[in-house]
Design a protein around this motif. Sequence first.
Motif, PDB file in Angstrom:
ATOM      1  N   CYS A 121      40.845  97.337 -26.708  1.00  0.00           N
ATOM      2  CA  CYS A 121      42.285  98.709 -26.301  1.00  0.00           C
ATOM      3  C   CYS A 121      41.445 100.455 -26.110  1.00  0.00           C
ATOM      4  O   CYS A 121      40.505 100.273 -27.007  1.00  0.00           O
ATOM      5  CB  CYS A 121      43.061  98.605 -27.625  1.00  0.00           C
ATOM      6  N   LEU A 123      42.650 102.807 -27.091  1.00  0.00           N
ATOM      7  CA  LEU A 123      43.336 103.518 -27.593  1.00  0.00           C
ATOM      8  C   LEU A 123      42.672 103.392 -29.005  1.00  0.00           C
ATOM      9  O   LEU A 123      42.176 102.346 -30.075  1.00  0.00           O
ATOM     10  CB  LEU A 123      44.831 103.794 -27.966  1.00  0.00           C
ATOM     11  N   ASP A 124      43.235 103.714 -30.343  1.00  0.00           N
ATOM     12  CA  ASP A 124      42.690 103.593 -31.648  1.00  0.00           C
ATOM     13  C   ASP A 124      43.227 104.040 -32.511  1.00  0.00           C
ATOM     14  O   ASP A 124      43.375 105.155 -33.703  1.00  0.00           O
ATOM     15  CB  ASP A 124      41.195 104.763 -31.634  1.00  0.00           C
ATOM     16  N   CYS A 125      44.698 102.984 -32.695  1.00  0.00           N
ATOM     17  CA  CYS A 125      45.388 102.924 -33.907  1.00  0.00           C
ATOM     18  C   CYS A 125      44.658 102.053 -35.213  1.00  0.00           C
ATOM     19  O   CYS A 125      43.800 101.156 -35.404  1.00  0.00           O
ATOM     20  CB  CYS A 125      46.662 102.398 -33.641  1.00  0.00           C
ATOM     21  N   CYS A 128      45.228  98.830 -36.085  1.00  0.00           N
ATOM     22  CA  CYS A 128      45.032  97.351 -35.462  1.00  0.00           C
ATOM     23  C   CYS A 128      43.884  97.444 -35.592  1.00  0.00           C
ATOM     24  O   CYS A 128      43.041  97.980 -34.919  1.00  0.00           O
ATOM     25  CB  CYS A 128      45.306  99.145 -34.408  1.00  0.00           C
ATOM     26  N   THR A 130      42.751  94.776 -32.731  1.00  0.00           N
ATOM     27  CA  THR A 130      42.242  94.964 -31.145  1.00  0.00           C
ATOM     28  C   THR A 130      41.537  96.697 -31.040  1.00  0.00           C
ATOM     29  O   THR A 130      40.898  96.651 -30.944  1.00  0.00           O
ATOM     30  CB  THR A 130      43.630  94.875 -30.198  1.00  0.00           C
ATOM     31  N   GLY A 131      42.069  97.959 -31.471  1.00  0.00           N
ATOM     32  CA  GLY A 131      42.122  99.234 -31.775  1.00  0.00           C
ATOM     33  C   GLY A 131      40.411  99.260 -31.965  1.00  0.00           C
ATOM     34  O   GLY A 131      39.258  99.711 -31.443  1.00  0.00           O
ATOM     35  N   GLY A 177      45.190  94.990 -25.770  1.00  0.00           N
ATOM     36  CA  GLY A 177      45.593  96.419 -25.531  1.00  0.00           C
ATOM     37  C   GLY A 177      46.605  97.010 -25.550  1.00  0.00           C
ATOM     38  O   GLY A 177      47.472  96.334 -25.143  1.00  0.00           O
ATOM     39  N   GLU A 178      46.005  98.258 -23.957  1.00  0.00           N
ATOM     40  CA  GLU A 178      47.616  99.669 -24.318  1.00  0.00           C
ATOM     41  C   GLU A 178      48.372  99.265 -22.708  1.00  0.00           C
ATOM     42  O   GLU A 178      46.685  99.431 -21.690  1.00  0.00           O
ATOM     43  CB  GLU A 178      47.880 100.651 -24.668  1.00  0.00           C
ATOM     44  N   SER A 209      52.264 101.759 -26.827  1.00  0.00           N
ATOM     45  CA  SER A 209      52.469 102.813 -27.777  1.00  0.00           C
ATOM     46  C   SER A 209      53.258 104.798 -27.516  1.00  0.00           C
ATOM     47  O   SER A 209      53.334 105.397 -28.319  1.00  0.00           O
ATOM     48  CB  SER A 209      51.037 103.000 -28.007  1.00  0.00           C
ATOM     49  N   CYS A 348      52.230  95.981 -29.772  1.00  0.00           N
ATOM     50  CA  CYS A 348      50.342  96.064 -28.601  1.00  0.00           C
ATOM     51  C   CYS A 348      49.794  96.249 -29.434  1.00  0.00           C
ATOM     52  O   CYS A 348      49.547  97.175 -30.222  1.00  0.00           O
ATOM     53  CB  CYS A 348      50.968  97.331 -27.868  1.00  0.00           C
ATOM     54  N   GLY A 349      49.014  95.392 -29.243  1.00  0.00           N
ATOM     55  CA  GLY A 349      47.244  95.206 -30.104  1.00  0.00           C
ATOM     56  C   GLY A 349      47.702  94.528 -31.545  1.00  0.00           C
ATOM     57  O   GLY A 349      46.482  94.509 -31.784  1.00  0.00           O
TER      58      GLY A 349
HETATM   59  S1  SF4 Z   1      46.550  97.914 -28.918  1.00  0.00           S
HETATM   60 FE1  SF4 Z   1      47.830  99.066 -29.040  1.00  0.00          FE
HETATM   61  S2  SF4 Z   1      48.281  99.388 -32.190  1.00  0.00           S
HETATM   62 FE2  SF4 Z   1      46.402  98.977 -31.283  1.00  0.00          FE
HETATM   63  S3  SF4 Z   1      44.804 100.335 -30.453  1.00  0.00           S
HETATM   64 FE3  SF4 Z   1      45.902 100.014 -28.798  1.00  0.00          FE
HETATM   65  S4  SF4 Z   1      47.725 101.001 -28.665  1.00  0.00           S
HETATM   66 FE4  SF4 Z   1      47.193 101.457 -30.730  1.00  0.00          FE
END
Ligand code: SF4
Length: 363
Positions: A121, A123-125, A128, A130-131, A177-178, A209, A348-349
Motif C-alpha cells: 500500500c 499509505l502507512d497506517c 495496518c 499491509t502498510g 492496497g488503497e 481510507s 482496506c489493507g
Molecule cells: S491498506 Fe488501508 S489501512 Fe493499510 S496502510 Fe493502506 S490505507 Fe492504511
Amino acid sequence: MANQHGQSTHQLAGISSETLQDLLRQWQQPAFRARQILDWRNKGILNPEHMGNLPRDLRRRLGSEIECESLQLIRRQCSADGTRKYVFSLKRPPLQGRQIESVLIPETKRATVCISSQIGCVLDCPFCYTGTQGFEGNLTAAEIIAQILAIKHDLHSDPLPQTLHNEVTHIVYMGMGEPMANEAGVHGSLRLLLDDFRISRRRITLSTSGLVPQIERLGENYPVNLAISLHAADNDLRDRLVPINRKYPLERLRDCLDCYPLGRQRHITLEYVMLAGVNDREEDIRSLLAFVNPARERLNLIQFNPYPGNPFLGSSKEHMNAFAQRLISKGIRATVRRSRGEDIMAACGQLKAETSAVQSAEH
Ligand code: SF4
C-alpha cells in the motif's frame, strides 16, 4: 502487440468486448467468436485450450497473442466455515512473482469476493499489516478481475457444501492496497464489472481510507457502495491512525461523504477498527456522535487482530458491545462485526493480517 518486456499488451481477464471484437476482426475471425471467448472468460476459464467450441488455430493464436492467465494460484487455504483465502502471484514483468491475496466469503444466500488492488500500500497506517510491507506496485484492471475469475473457476471445480452459495454475487475492494490510489486499475475493473459482467453497482463495495478527490471522481463515474476506513472521528487521533487525514481532514471528508450519490436504501459504511485505550474511550464516542451522519451512514466496529511487532491491542468483545450500545442509544446504526469471513474484509489493507485468522487447512 507486445510491450517493452515482450509481453502482450492485452490481458484476457480485462479485455473489453469492443477491443476483443476489433482484434478478432483483424484476425479475420467471425464476430460471434468474441461472444464465445467472453462467455468462457466470464466463467473463469482463461486457458484457450479449455475453450472447447473454438477452432484449434484460434485457440493457439489467442494463447500466443494475448496474455490469457494474468495470475498464478500459489496457495489456497480453506476455513471450516467455507471461507477461502487465495494467494496469487503476478506474471507480468517487472512485478513477476509478487504476491497478492484474495478471499471468498460464502454465506447461505450470497458469496462475496474480497479483492486486492495494489501490492502492498502507498499509505502507512500504523496499525495496518499491509502498510508495513511498503508499496510494490499497482494491479492492472485485468489482474483485479482475474482474482474474481480464478475464484469463480475454483468454485466451479471444487464447489462448497450445498448449505453455502456457490456463485460469486458480491465484490468488495477491501484486500491489499488503497483502491483509490490506483484509479486507473480500479476504474478499469469497475467499468468491466458493471458493463461487461453486468454486476449491479449495489453488489460492489469499495473501501478507502478517504482520498477525497478520488472519492468524488468515483461518485461521478462509478457510484458503487462506499466504505470508509474511519478509525477515528477527531483530527488529532485520525492524523496518527490514518495519516492521509493530514491531507484530507475530517471536515473535507464530511463534505465529500454528504455529496456521495446513494441509491434508495443504500448507505455508506464507516469502518472502525477498535484499538484498546486508543479509539475506544468515552471521548471517542463523543467524536463519533459529532461526525457520523445517521441518515446516510452505518458504523461497523471491527475487532483488531494484533500481530507481532505492532504496539496496538484490540478492545475486548464486551467493551466493543458496550461501545456499540452507547452509540445505538444515541441514534447511530452501529454493529459489531461478527467473527468469520467478514473479519477478513475488516478494512482496506487488513487482509493480510486478518486472513492469518483463517484456520489453515491447506489443499
Ligand atoms: S491498506 Fe488501508 S489501512 Fe493499510 S496502510 Fe493502506 S490505507 Fe492504511
